[in-house]
Motif scaffolding. Structure first.
Motif, PDB file in Angstrom:
ATOM      1  N   MET A  37      38.332  32.669  32.858  1.00  0.00           N
ATOM      2  CA  MET A  37      37.194  33.418  33.412  1.00  0.00           C
ATOM      3  C   MET A  37      35.968  33.246  32.519  1.00  0.00           C
ATOM      4  SD  MET A  37      38.728  36.961  34.979  1.00  0.00           S
ATOM      5  CE  MET A  37      40.457  37.121  34.582  1.00  0.00           C
ATOM      6  N   THR A  38      36.165  33.327  31.221  1.00  0.00           N
ATOM      7  CA  THR A  38      35.064  33.109  30.269  1.00  0.00           C
ATOM      8  C   THR A  38      34.467  31.716  30.461  1.00  0.00           C
ATOM      9  OG1 THR A  38      36.085  34.595  28.677  1.00  0.00           O
ATOM     10  CG2 THR A  38      34.493  33.007  27.805  1.00  0.00           C
ATOM     11  N   LEU A  39      35.348  30.752  30.642  1.00  0.00           N
ATOM     12  CA  LEU A  39      34.934  29.355  30.831  1.00  0.00           C
ATOM     13  C   LEU A  39      34.086  29.192  32.092  1.00  0.00           C
ATOM     14  CD1 LEU A  39      35.904  26.295  29.837  1.00  0.00           C
ATOM     15  CD2 LEU A  39      37.209  26.448  31.966  1.00  0.00           C
ATOM     16  N   PHE A  74      49.072  32.917  39.297  1.00  0.00           N
ATOM     17  CA  PHE A  74      49.891  33.753  40.170  1.00  0.00           C
ATOM     18  C   PHE A  74      50.443  34.961  39.392  1.00  0.00           C
ATOM     19  CE2 PHE A  74      50.965  29.276  41.882  1.00  0.00           C
ATOM     20  CZ  PHE A  74      49.708  29.177  42.484  1.00  0.00           C
ATOM     21  N   ALA A  75      50.868  34.723  38.149  1.00  0.00           N
ATOM     22  CA  ALA A  75      51.411  35.820  37.347  1.00  0.00           C
ATOM     23  C   ALA A  75      50.350  36.887  37.096  1.00  0.00           C
ATOM     24  CB  ALA A  75      51.935  35.274  36.016  1.00  0.00           C
ATOM     25  N   PHE A  76      49.112  36.451  36.907  1.00  0.00           N
ATOM     26  CA  PHE A  76      48.027  37.412  36.659  1.00  0.00           C
ATOM     27  C   PHE A  76      47.824  38.310  37.878  1.00  0.00           C
ATOM     28  CE2 PHE A  76      43.716  38.970  36.794  1.00  0.00           C
ATOM     29  CZ  PHE A  76      43.379  39.262  35.471  1.00  0.00           C
ATOM     30  N   LEU A  77      47.904  37.691  39.078  1.00  0.00           N
ATOM     31  CA  LEU A  77      47.555  38.426  40.301  1.00  0.00           C
ATOM     32  C   LEU A  77      48.684  39.312  40.809  1.00  0.00           C
ATOM     33  CD1 LEU A  77      45.594  35.675  42.263  1.00  0.00           C
ATOM     34  CD2 LEU A  77      44.684  37.833  41.370  1.00  0.00           C
ATOM     35  N   LYS A  78      49.911  38.961  40.495  1.00  0.00           N
ATOM     36  CA  LYS A  78      51.066  39.648  41.081  1.00  0.00           C
ATOM     37  C   LYS A  78      51.006  41.159  40.845  1.00  0.00           C
ATOM     38  CE  LYS A  78      55.837  38.872  41.913  1.00  0.00           C
ATOM     39  NZ  LYS A  78      56.868  39.391  42.111  1.00  0.00           N
ATOM     40  N   GLY A  79      51.107  41.901  41.958  1.00  0.00           N
ATOM     41  CA  GLY A  79      51.172  43.356  41.868  1.00  0.00           C
ATOM     42  C   GLY A  79      49.828  44.052  41.778  1.00  0.00           C
ATOM     43  N   ARG A  80      48.744  43.305  41.701  1.00  0.00           N
ATOM     44  CA  ARG A  80      47.430  43.978  41.624  1.00  0.00           C
ATOM     45  C   ARG A  80      47.051  44.561  42.982  1.00  0.00           C
ATOM     46  NH1 ARG A  80      44.616  43.152  36.649  1.00  0.00           N
ATOM     47  NH2 ARG A  80      45.913  41.776  35.366  1.00  0.00           N
ATOM     48  N   ASN A  81      46.201  45.612  42.946  1.00  0.00           N
ATOM     49  CA  ASN A  81      45.889  46.425  44.135  1.00  0.00           C
ATOM     50  C   ASN A  81      45.679  45.616  45.416  1.00  0.00           C
ATOM     51  OD1 ASN A  81      45.673  48.141  41.999  1.00  0.00           O
ATOM     52  ND2 ASN A  81      43.915  49.284  42.826  1.00  0.00           N
ATOM     53  N   ARG A  82      44.806  44.622  45.322  1.00  0.00           N
ATOM     54  CA  ARG A  82      44.427  43.906  46.535  1.00  0.00           C
ATOM     55  C   ARG A  82      45.170  42.580  46.701  1.00  0.00           C
ATOM     56  NH1 ARG A  82      38.548  44.211  48.777  1.00  0.00           N
ATOM     57  NH2 ARG A  82      38.120  46.437  48.733  1.00  0.00           N
ATOM     58  N   THR A 119      32.494  33.012  37.626  1.00  0.00           N
ATOM     59  CA  THR A 119      33.640  33.574  36.899  1.00  0.00           C
ATOM     60  C   THR A 119      34.926  33.494  37.724  1.00  0.00           C
ATOM     61  OG1 THR A 119      32.091  35.191  35.989  1.00  0.00           O
ATOM     62  CG2 THR A 119      34.443  35.635  35.676  1.00  0.00           C
ATOM     63  N   HIS A 120      34.808  33.826  39.021  1.00  0.00           N
ATOM     64  CA  HIS A 120      35.981  33.918  39.894  1.00  0.00           C
ATOM     65  C   HIS A 120      36.601  32.554  40.181  1.00  0.00           C
ATOM     66  CE1 HIS A 120      34.715  38.113  40.582  1.00  0.00           C
ATOM     67  NE2 HIS A 120      33.517  37.595  40.468  1.00  0.00           N
ATOM     68  N   GLY A 121      35.861  31.486  39.825  1.00  0.00           N
ATOM     69  CA  GLY A 121      36.393  30.126  39.958  1.00  0.00           C
ATOM     70  C   GLY A 121      37.620  29.899  39.092  1.00  0.00           C
ATOM     71  N   ALA A 122      37.827  30.770  38.108  1.00  0.00           N
ATOM     72  CA  ALA A 122      39.009  30.676  37.243  1.00  0.00           C
ATOM     73  C   ALA A 122      40.300  30.733  38.047  1.00  0.00           C
ATOM     74  CB  ALA A 122      38.990  31.804  36.217  1.00  0.00           C
ATOM     75  N   PHE A 123      40.222  31.331  39.251  1.00  0.00           N
ATOM     76  CA  PHE A 123      41.408  31.500  40.093  1.00  0.00           C
ATOM     77  C   PHE A 123      41.528  30.395  41.141  1.00  0.00           C
ATOM     78  CE2 PHE A 123      40.615  35.443  38.074  1.00  0.00           C
ATOM     79  CZ  PHE A 123      41.845  36.042  37.913  1.00  0.00           C
ATOM     80  N   HIS A 136      32.129  41.071  37.842  1.00  0.00           N
ATOM     81  CA  HIS A 136      33.003  39.908  37.660  1.00  0.00           C
ATOM     82  C   HIS A 136      34.246  40.229  36.826  1.00  0.00           C
ATOM     83  CE1 HIS A 136      29.731  38.073  39.560  1.00  0.00           C
ATOM     84  NE2 HIS A 136      28.931  38.126  38.527  1.00  0.00           N
ATOM     85  N   VAL A 137      34.324  41.444  36.344  1.00  0.00           N
ATOM     86  CA  VAL A 137      35.553  41.894  35.685  1.00  0.00           C
ATOM     87  C   VAL A 137      36.455  42.575  36.710  1.00  0.00           C
ATOM     88  CG1 VAL A 137      36.516  43.423  33.916  1.00  0.00           C
ATOM     89  CG2 VAL A 137      34.439  42.103  33.435  1.00  0.00           C
ATOM     90  N   ILE A 138      35.857  43.384  37.592  1.00  0.00           N
ATOM     91  CA  ILE A 138      36.708  44.185  38.490  1.00  0.00           C
ATOM     92  C   ILE A 138      37.297  43.385  39.650  1.00  0.00           C
ATOM     93  CG2 ILE A 138      35.476  46.313  37.860  1.00  0.00           C
ATOM     94  CD1 ILE A 138      34.497  46.263  40.883  1.00  0.00           C
ATOM     95  N   GLY A 139      36.608  42.319  40.091  1.00  0.00           N
ATOM     96  CA  GLY A 139      37.149  41.515  41.201  1.00  0.00           C
ATOM     97  C   GLY A 139      38.546  41.004  40.874  1.00  0.00           C
ATOM     98  N   PRO A 140      38.700  40.302  39.745  1.00  0.00           N
ATOM     99  CA  PRO A 140      40.030  39.839  39.339  1.00  0.00           C
ATOM    100  C   PRO A 140      40.980  40.989  39.010  1.00  0.00           C
ATOM    101  CG  PRO A 140      38.323  38.555  38.256  1.00  0.00           C
ATOM    102  CD  PRO A 140      37.626  39.704  38.939  1.00  0.00           C
ATOM    103  N   GLU A 141      40.451  42.013  38.353  1.00  0.00           N
ATOM    104  CA  GLU A 141      41.281  43.152  37.932  1.00  0.00           C
ATOM    105  C   GLU A 141      41.938  43.820  39.141  1.00  0.00           C
ATOM    106  OE1 GLU A 141      39.271  45.700  34.994  1.00  0.00           O
ATOM    107  OE2 GLU A 141      39.536  47.284  36.466  1.00  0.00           O
ATOM    108  N   LEU A 142      41.200  43.896  40.258  1.00  0.00           N
ATOM    109  CA  LEU A 142      41.736  44.514  41.468  1.00  0.00           C
ATOM    110  C   LEU A 142      42.597  43.546  42.273  1.00  0.00           C
ATOM    111  CD1 LEU A 142      38.526  46.426  42.561  1.00  0.00           C
ATOM    112  CD2 LEU A 142      40.753  47.493  42.159  1.00  0.00           C
TER     113      LEU A 142
END
Lengths: 191, 470
Positions: free
Chosen positions: B223-225, B246-254, B139-143, B115-121
């Motif tokens: 994500m913690t929430l 959107f700012a968090f996701l911009k430019g990430r691998n996937r 966790t991924h519901g944060a998005f 649940h850390v790497i899904g968002p990170e990627l």
């Protein structure tokens, strides 16, 4: 997996609330790649002390699945993790059904898929069962009714498709695979 | 069309076959996250039936639960706690290789807690349906994704068909309002929310968190929430996406790139709850002036402010929990002697969590006799922390700086406490024996965990400062 319904058995009580999946099967036993033979880990740390010796005062003392295979537990049974090892362990240990006034979502779904009947009881019936350990019950899955000798019987809800699969031996995987054309169409349009 | 909630919108967009009285809905899964513990029996089922993984491209695997966090030299075998753990990881390597699934294994810079790497990627995106054989998938519901945990039989269903059989859950809106007090974080907020709703208050529901206290959280806080929604019994928890998302996701691998990024943003901006949408339940939690929280019992809904006392017992379960924890009604938890501190897990192992812990430990030493473990959520988080020098702060204070993994949250990988020990832990579950047989766990934020490591007592970080600078 139990193959015959209804279930006629006595009840075995675990009175505590919020019995979580870490109590049902501690995480250190989850390094298995198998789904069989997990009964020896069921409620392991309640049954055995740190040296592996049986605890004299275990809540599971006296459990005999040939006599009492219906578990009656306090509110919110099965809370915690999604580990399907929990119903696998309970079934292998000898339980065939769990009755509680509330059963946690993921455990409830996992249990039903494996033939461990998750029965949500009205609070009055639940309390009667907790007050009368070793009660004789019949769980009729066809009629979705629990009959209690000398006690308040009740109708219960179980997800109709899960019930159908258990009674007919039908297979949810097969049901999903039969939808392959629809899934492909969905993927072309939406996904 | 009648007004719909965010959850309704995501649900409606993923229905392959509608629910009937006799049959559940067939719900399409956009992203399936896989780890070593809950997948082997599912892959075996596919083998038995001669089935293939339908969408390896929508499946992402990592190793986290059974993996050791002890450092080891490249080219040598990882120091697994047991042969079974090693075999389980090797099984995932074989299964993912056979089915062409991306595995973030030992050699990957994005190995880590699933649940850390899904968002990170950038694999986790708004509007998606995301499942994993793990209850903290919320966790991924944060998005603004509908994300929830499933059992291994269902893992098999998703591998083979990319679909799940589901009845639509009920919905609950959780309004979180007010400005929390100093030294608090998303962890304190979610502990307060769970204390209010109860450990089973969310059963059968998907939670949508909203309100000014949620909007104010950064993505890692959200994500913690959402991570701990399951600790209130909920199927899932989500937050509507906004510019921070959107700012968090911009430019990430996937994440979508180029023109596709702009299209995605346009689509994602429709992911909000319409005015007047129906919820089965609404709850308001006021966190104005919230103090740092900690749990006193053996269920996650036993959170209290550090300066409060253990409440009067409501029933036998409370009495049993207090006995197990060695606390008494009417007494304070703060000041209790601490044996270990764990900073990590899918709840609190991201870079902002490590920064919060380092801010407390910087220039201080942990109390003699306390063992403190700091376990980054991923290889990437670890590298980022080292770039910022956080590892040096932890090591200088006397804490252990480990490799990424679930570590002592689940205690099935060699990291665990000893019977009777009290652990202040940033993880999500304080169940009896969760961190080792007989271990007592108190859940708290990274700042409270770090402060407790420094004093050797359960400590409010504010008190630490008062003592030192008084």
């Amino acid at each position: 997996m139990p193959e015959t319904f209804p279930i006629n058995s006595r009840t075995f009580n675990l009175t505590g609330e919020n019995i979580d999946t870490d109590q049902i099967i501690p995480a250190r036993f989850l390094t298995t790649t198998s789904r069989t033979g997990l009964g020896r880990f069921a409620f392991h740390d309640w049954r055995f002390d740190g040296s592996g010796s049986p605890r004299a005062n275990s809540p599971l003392s006296g459990f005999d699945p040939t006599r009492a295979s219906v578990l009656v537990a306090g509110r919110n049974f099965g809370c915690g993790s999604s580990r399907e090892h929990a119903p696998w362990a309970l079934l292998d240990y000898g339980f065939r059904a769990v009755i509680s006034c509330e059963i946690a979502d993921i455990f409830r779904s996992n249990a039903a898929r494996n033939g461990l009947l998750p029965i949500v009881a009205p609070e009055t019936a639940q309390q009667w069962l907790l007050d009368n350990p070793g009660a004789e019950v019949e769980i009729d899955l066809e009629a979705t009714r629990v009959t209690i000798a000398g006690g308040p019987g009740f109708d219960f809800d179980i997800e109709p498709f899960a019930r159908h699969c258990l009674l007919s031996g039908n297979d949810p995987m097969g049901y999903l695979l039969d939808q392959t054309d629809e899934i492909r169409q969905f993927e072309e349009v939406a996904a | 069309m009648s007004p719909r909630s965010l959850f309704d919108k995501i649900w409606d967009a993923h229905i392959v076959r509608a629910e009937t009285p006799d049959t559940p809905a067939t719900m399409y899964v956009d992203l399936h996250l896989v780890h070593e513990v809950t997948s082997p029996q599912a892959f075996a089922e596919l083998e038995d039936r001669g089935l293939k993984v339908r969408r390896p491209d929508r499946t992402l695997a990592t190793i986290d639960h059974s993996t050791p966090t002890l450092p080891f030299k490249a080219g040598t075998p990882p120091p697994y706690a047991t042969d079974a753990a090693a075999a389980q990881v090797e099984t995932l390597y074989a299964n993912t290789a056979r089915h062409g699934i991306e595995l973030n294994g030992w050699e990957s810079e994005h190995r880590g807690v699933v649940h850390v790497i899904g968002p990170e990627l950038g694999a986790t995106q708004p509007g998606m349906t995301i499942v994993c054989g793990d209850s903290h998938t919320a966790t991924h519901g944060a998005f603004g994704a509908l994300a929830f945990g499933i059992g291994t039989t269902e893992v098999g269903h998703v591998l083979a068909t990319q679909c799940l059989l589901q009845r639509k859950p009920k919905s609950m809106r959780v309004h979180v309002t007010g400005r929390p007090g100093p030294n608090t974080s998303a962890k304190d907020i979610i502990l307060a929310v769970i204390a209010k709703i109860g450990v089973d208050g969310g059963t059968g529901h998907v939670l949508e968190y909203c309100g000014d206290a949620i909007s104010a959280l950064d993505m890692e806080g959200r994500m913690t929430l959402c991570n701990m929604s399951i600790e209130a019994g909920a199927r899932a928890g989500l937050v509507a996406p906004d510019d921070k998302t959107f700012a968090f996701l911009k430019g990430r691998n996937r994440a979508p790139q180029g023109a596709e990024w702009n299209e995605a943003i346009a689509r994602w901006r429709d992911l909000y709850t319409d005015e007047g949408a129906h919820f089965d339940r609404e709850v308001v939690v006021d966190v104005e002036g919230l103090r740092p929280m900690i749990t006193w019992g053996t269920a996650p809904d036993t959170g209290i402010a550090l300066n409060d006392v253990v409440p009067a017992h409501r029933n036998d379960s409370d009495r049993k929990a207090a006995d197990y924890m060695g606390v008494a009604a009417g007494e304070r938890v703060s000041g209790q002697k601490v044996n270990r501190v764990f900073i990590g897990s899918c709840t609190n192992s991201r870079i902002s969590d490590l920064r919060a812990a380092a801010n407390v430990m910087r220039g201080r030493a942990i109390s003699p006799g306390v063992t403190a473990l700091v376990v980054p959520g991923s290889v990437w988080v670890k590298a980022q922390a080292e770039e910022e020098g956080l590892d040096k702060v932890f090591k200088a204070a006397g804490a252990e700086w480990r490799e990424a993994g679930c570590s002592m949250c689940i205690a099935m990988n060699g990291d665990k406490g000893a019977p009777g020990e009290l652990i202040v832990s940033t993880s999500n579950r304080n169940f009896e024996g969760r961190q080792g047989p007989g271990v007592r766990t108190m859940l708290a934020s990274p700042a409270v965990a770090a402060a407790s490591a420094v004093t050797g007592r359960v400590t409010d970080p504010a008190k630490l400062k008062e003592t030192e600078y008084a």
